[in-house]
Design an enzyme around this catalytic site. Structure first.
Site, PDB file in Angstrom:
ATOM      1  N   SER A   1       0.854  -1.186   0.000  1.00  0.00           N
ATOM      2  CA  SER A   1       0.000   0.000   0.000  1.00  0.00           C
ATOM      3  C   SER A   1       0.885   1.229   0.000  1.00  0.00           C
ATOM      4  O   SER A   1       2.113   1.127   0.057  1.00  0.00           O
ATOM      5  CB  SER A   1      -0.902   0.010   1.238  1.00  0.00           C
ATOM      6  OG  SER A   1      -0.127   0.373   2.371  1.00  0.00           O
ATOM      7  N   LYS A   2       0.236   2.377  -0.031  1.00  0.00           N
ATOM      8  CA  LYS A   2       0.967   3.650  -0.103  1.00  0.00           C
ATOM      9  C   LYS A   2       1.971   3.806   1.033  1.00  0.00           C
ATOM     10  O   LYS A   2       2.959   4.514   0.895  1.00  0.00           O
ATOM     11  CB  LYS A   2      -0.022   4.819  -0.053  1.00  0.00           C
ATOM     12  CG  LYS A   2      -0.797   4.980  -1.338  1.00  0.00           C
ATOM     13  CD  LYS A   2      -1.287   6.426  -1.493  1.00  0.00           C
ATOM     14  CE  LYS A   2      -2.166   6.608  -2.727  1.00  0.00           C
ATOM     15  NZ  LYS A   2      -3.601   6.337  -2.438  1.00  0.00           N
ATOM     16  N   ARG A   3       1.691   3.147   2.150  1.00  0.00           N
ATOM     17  CA  ARG A   3       2.629   3.251   3.269  1.00  0.00           C
ATOM     18  C   ARG A   3       4.025   2.769   2.894  1.00  0.00           C
ATOM     19  O   ARG A   3       5.010   3.188   3.468  1.00  0.00           O
ATOM     20  CB  ARG A   3       2.144   2.401   4.455  1.00  0.00           C
ATOM     21  CG  ARG A   3       0.990   2.977   5.224  1.00  0.00           C
ATOM     22  CD  ARG A   3       0.655   2.104   6.421  1.00  0.00           C
ATOM     23  NE  ARG A   3       0.315   0.735   6.012  1.00  0.00           N
ATOM     24  CZ  ARG A   3       1.068  -0.328   6.240  1.00  0.00           C
ATOM     25  NH1 ARG A   3       2.190  -0.217   6.893  1.00  0.00           N
ATOM     26  NH2 ARG A   3       0.683  -1.515   5.812  1.00  0.00           N
ATOM     27  N   HIS A   4       4.091   1.841   1.942  1.00  0.00           N
ATOM     28  CA  HIS A   4       5.388   1.275   1.575  1.00  0.00           C
ATOM     29  C   HIS A   4       6.141   2.149   0.580  1.00  0.00           C
ATOM     30  O   HIS A   4       7.347   2.009   0.413  1.00  0.00           O
ATOM     31  CB  HIS A   4       5.199  -0.121   0.977  1.00  0.00           C
ATOM     32  CG  HIS A   4       4.599  -1.108   1.942  1.00  0.00           C
ATOM     33  ND1 HIS A   4       3.279  -1.487   1.894  1.00  0.00           N
ATOM     34  CD2 HIS A   4       5.145  -1.756   2.991  1.00  0.00           C
ATOM     35  CE1 HIS A   4       3.034  -2.358   2.863  1.00  0.00           C
ATOM     36  NE2 HIS A   4       4.140  -2.527   3.551  1.00  0.00           N
TER      37      HIS A   4
END
Ligand code: GLU
Ligand code: ZN
Length: 494
Positions: A253-256
């Protein structure tokens, strides 16, 4: 059997790594089998519709060089390929299910459904519709109609027995029917179909043979199989693809980091690298080979080589692939691909002069070995196109020297420049090596102030090639400019 597969995105956001992985696997599977690849837009959920996403879809796949055999833009014998243009079909099929006793109209109000939800939560019961309207009498139905209530159509999930989803990769997944979502909505009261209804009808009508899609859709599988059975249709072959995780084992996800392919494109990743790396997310050819062109994959892709285990998206590995593909490019092609990045960063204007274009071409060999992404190029090459805006004297002055000594070193370097003419970069470097020896200093300590003077930074392409491209006159002027700066420094401090 003629293989027919599809990519069926909902236009709810930018194309991301996971979606593109599904699309690529479908595309390569179709090609390797001599089958057809279909694009279908699943835009039944108006509340999540995002304008931008369709443009992004077409741009992304054009950039990747992936084309479908049938789809909204190219047509085909099962057109239209956009679900919002097929509503009559879904309504007609929902009616058919009602007539055959597999679906029913539900007149429950939003308030009633809300009340059930509350009771279920309070009693820690599984959420879901209580099947209240499943057995309404003709009279009750007529009464609700009289009141002008617009019904939804719900699927009659069998109360007993179980349903098996045969999955090529995961094996048989059996679910008790009592555990399937109780009587999901197929058609909303405004006549819009839900995902399940439209997806199943279209896969059948478009004669899709294999469903390759993300594992997050496994929970919908048994319901879909039940729908096929209710229609009296043969379900397609399912093959749910392994999950794509970040390094921490959580769903990517965008967190990565970036997950939208557009962001990778804008950062200067090459389509070749994206296709190659993404194709290895859950698939392998053998245990060693890593490089695959799109054409290779069109020949070699097989479902037999899919992995069950989740794939980990490794940003470093993608960088490595990208670097490899940048090194492989021929210089002229790479120069062309660098232009938009140089323009974007303001290194070049919108219409560069022939001299500037020639300079870009000449500069490619200086950076080709060191670019991670194309967007690294502007900061490495800016010094060729403009004067350094300012100098950081802390960078100019080597650790072991002070301002007067650095000024002396630069001054002694100036006469060497005249000797560059007619010499190779290696021979020019020899002149500096001899000078360093004469001054009793390390070559590096002599070169660092020159490098900063010439390029404005300590990290630059190879110095002698850089000076040759810049031209001796401009090199001299920059070194003199730094000498002056150092003189001021000496005066103010002395
Ligand atoms: N429209 C669904 C999606 O957005 C399609 C899922 C499927 O392939 O059945 O992923
Ligand atoms: Zn109801």
């Amino acid at each position: 059997m003629d293989v027919r597969v599809r990519y069926a995105p909902s236009p709810t956001g930018l194309q991301h790594i996971g979606g593109v992985r599904s699309a690529l696997f479908n595309f390569f599977f179709a090609r390797s089998q001599g089958g057809s690849f279909i694009l279908r837009i699943e835009d039944t959920d108006q509340s999540r519709y995002d304008e931008e996403s369709l443009r992004d879809l077409y741009e992304t796949f054009a950039w990747l060089g992936i084309h479908w055999d049938e789809g909204p833009d190219v047509g085909g014998r099962f057109a239209p390929y956009v679900q919002s243009q097929r509503f009559a079909l879904y309504q007609e099929h929902a009616r058919r299910l009602i007539e055959s006793g597999h679906a029913y109209e539900c007149f429950c109000s939003e308030q009633r459904l809300e009340r059930i939800r509350k009771i279920q939560t309070a009693n820690k019961m599984a959420p879901g519709y209580d099947r209240h309207c499943r057995n309404l009498t003709e009279a009750e139905i007529a009464e609700s109609r009289m009141q002008g209530i617009k019904p939804v159509v719900r699927f009659k999930v069998p109360l007993e027995g179980s349903t098996v989803l045969h999955d090529l990769l995961l094996g048989d997944i059996e679910r008790k029917n009592e555990d399937v979502n109780p009587d999901p909505v197929l058609l909303k009261s405004d006549g819009f179909p839900t995902y399940h209804l439209a997806n199943v009808i279209d896969d059948h009508l478009m004669e899709i043979t294999h469903i390759l899609r993300a594992q997050e859709w496994v929970p919908s599988g048994p319901l879909h199989v039940l729908l096929y059975e209710a229609f009296g249709w043969e379900p397609p072959i399912y093959c749910h693809l392994p999950m794509v995780m970040g390094a921490d084992g959580q769903k990517l996800s965008k967190r990565h980091g970036s997950t939208a392919v557009r962001e990778f494109r804008e950062a200067g990743y090459l389509p070749e690298a994206i296709i190659n790396y993404v194709s290895l997310l859950g698939w392998s050819y053998d245990d060693t080979r890593e490089f695959f062109s799109r054409e290779d994959l069109e020949r070699l892709f097989t479902l037999e080589r899919l992995n069950k285990a989740p794939a980990v998206f490794d940003y470093k590995k993608l960088d490595w692939f990208n670097g490899q593909y940048i090194r492989q490019k021929d210089a002229e092609a790479l120069a062309q691909q660098l232009l938009p990045f140089l323009k974007n960063a303001g290194v070049l204007g919108d219409s560069p002069s022939p001299q500037q274009l020639a300079l870009v071409r000449a500069a490619v060999p200086l950076v080709q070995e060191r670019l991670r992404v194309l967007a690294d190029a502007p900061s490495l090459l800016r010094f060729l196109f403009e004067e350094p805006a300012s100098y950081n004297l802390e960078e100019v002055i080597p650790k072991k020297l002070d301002a007067p000594r650095t000024r002396a070193v630069l001054t002694s370097a100036l006469p060497l420049l005249a000797g560059f003419k007619g010499r190779t970069d290696e021979e020019s470097e020899e002149l500096f090596r001899a000078k360093a020896e004469e001054l009793g200093m390390k070559l590096g300590d002599l070169l660092m102030p020159v490098r900063v003077a010439v390029t404005g930074t300590r990290i630059s392409p190879p110095l002698f090639a850089s000076m040759r491209l810049l031209g001796i006159e401009r090199v001299r002027a920059r070194i003199e400019r730094v000498i002056n700066l150092l003189s001021n420094e000496v005066q103010t401090n002395g």
